[in-house]
Design a protein around this motif. Structure first.
Motif, PDB file in Angstrom:
ATOM      1  N   GLU A 116       0.642  -1.283  -0.308  1.00 24.74           N
ATOM      2  CA  GLU A 116      -0.108   0.068  -0.016  1.00 24.74           C
ATOM      3  C   GLU A 116       1.205   1.466   0.161  1.00 24.74           C
ATOM      4  OE1 GLU A 116      -3.942  -1.929   2.270  1.00 24.74           O
ATOM      5  OE2 GLU A 116      -2.842  -0.433   3.931  1.00 24.74           O
ATOM      6  N   HIS A 118       0.692   5.684   0.313  1.00 22.54           N
ATOM      7  CA  HIS A 118      -0.511   6.587   0.934  1.00 22.54           C
ATOM      8  C   HIS A 118       0.296   8.436   0.411  1.00 22.54           C
ATOM      9  CE1 HIS A 118      -3.356   3.742   1.554  1.00 22.54           C
ATOM     10  NE2 HIS A 118      -2.389   3.443   2.277  1.00 22.54           N
ATOM     11  N   ASP A 121      -4.509  12.460  -0.129  1.00 21.97           N
ATOM     12  CA  ASP A 121      -5.676  11.578  -0.776  1.00 21.97           C
ATOM     13  C   ASP A 121      -5.874  10.650  -1.440  1.00 21.97           C
ATOM     14  OD1 ASP A 121      -5.218  13.842  -2.561  1.00 21.97           O
ATOM     15  OD2 ASP A 121      -7.456  14.263  -2.274  1.00 21.97           O
ATOM     16  N   ARG A 122      -4.092  10.478  -2.222  1.00 20.88           N
ATOM     17  CA  ARG A 122      -3.731   9.596  -3.292  1.00 20.88           C
ATOM     18  C   ARG A 122      -3.155   8.125  -2.405  1.00 20.88           C
ATOM     19  NH1 ARG A 122      -3.900  12.050  -8.399  1.00 20.88           N
ATOM     20  NH2 ARG A 122      -4.585  10.228  -8.955  1.00 20.88           N
ATOM     21  N   SER A 123      -3.901   7.536  -2.758  1.00 19.85           N
ATOM     22  CA  SER A 123      -3.726   6.398  -2.487  1.00 19.85           C
ATOM     23  C   SER A 123      -3.397   4.543  -4.038  1.00 19.85           C
ATOM     24  CB  SER A 123      -4.655   5.287  -2.207  1.00 19.85           C
ATOM     25  OG  SER A 123      -5.867   5.396  -2.433  1.00 19.85           O
ATOM     26  N   ARG A 125      -3.060   0.403  -4.469  1.00 23.10           N
ATOM     27  CA  ARG A 125      -3.263  -1.187  -3.156  1.00 23.10           C
ATOM     28  C   ARG A 125      -2.676  -2.224  -4.167  1.00 23.10           C
ATOM     29  NH1 ARG A 125      -6.444  -4.623  -0.190  1.00 23.10           N
ATOM     30  NH2 ARG A 125      -5.906  -4.856   2.179  1.00 23.10           N
ATOM     31  N   ASP A 166      -6.760   4.850  -5.333  1.00 28.71           N
ATOM     32  CA  ASP A 166      -7.607   5.741  -5.131  1.00 28.71           C
ATOM     33  C   ASP A 166      -9.073   4.743  -4.509  1.00 28.71           C
ATOM     34  OD1 ASP A 166      -5.898   7.787  -5.351  1.00 28.71           O
ATOM     35  OD2 ASP A 166      -6.343   8.926  -6.952  1.00 28.71           O
TER      36      ASP A 166
END
Length: 198
Positions: A116, A118, A121-123, A125, A166
């Motif tokens: 993961e 981060h 607010d961006r991610s 996985r 996201d």
């Protein structure tokens, strides 16, 4: 008994470099290409980066990278990823959205492996499901992804892979393809991967 030898080439980088390549239609092109880097040594230090390219062969395709080392990430994209065979046709590799100061987390659940990333607010996985038996490879320079480095690695091919950008799961699934030791799904862990200049 033979003595161990020291390779003469310069180590470009060493670390982990797992991948997940997805298709919505098994008979068509890949619809997303994702790679992860955990670098333990390089000319640009250590660091991590998660890269996702969506619709890599379309005019409206785009890519995003979350990283904790911008200089290392630019080096990996320019000198390695952009030269990998599936990424070469991407016309926007020099226009990727690079997001700095990312935090990373690794999760192990049995034979599943999750990475993961981060930043704000961006991610990203990345999930590898049901990893197979490890096997080791030594890929000579002319046959490697860059054609300029000998590559050593331990691989564990996954039976499936998932990518979330996201919080939204990207469409598509892994597909069977020819790999180094025979057929395997288009997702796997490359562990202790090392690229040496030849």
């Amino acid at each position: 008994m033979s003595n161990p030898s020291v390779l003469p080439g310069k180590v470009a980088w060493t670390g982990d470099n797992p991948f997940i390549y997805l298709k919505e239609d098994p008979a068509a092109d890949f619809t997303s290409l994702s790679v992860f880097f955990r670098i333990n040594a390089s000319p640009f230090g250590i660091g991590q980066a998660a890269l996702v390219v969506v619709r890599p062969y379309d005019e409206d395709g785009y890519g995003i990278v979350l990283t904790d080392n911008d200089s290392l990430t630019n080096y990996l994209i320019d000198e390695f990823v952009s030269k990998f065979v599936l990424f070469r046709p991407c016309s926007f590799m020099d226009k990727l959205e690079i997001i700095s100061d990312a935090d990373f987390k690794t999760i192990r659940e049995g034979d599943d492996w999750i990475e993961e990333a981060h930043s704000g607010d961006r991610s990203i996985r990345l999930i590898w499901r049901d990893l197979g038996t490890p096997f080791a490879v030594d890929v000579p320079g002319p046959e490697s992804g860059t054609g300029q480095h000998e590559m050593f690695s331990v691989f564990r091919i996954a039976q499936a892979g998932e990518v979330f950008l996201d919080g939204e799961r990207l469409p598509g699934n892994t597909v069977q393809r020819d790999f180094l030791n025979g057929p395997g799904q288009s997702a796997g862990m490359a562990i202790s991967e090392t690229w040496v200049e030849v």
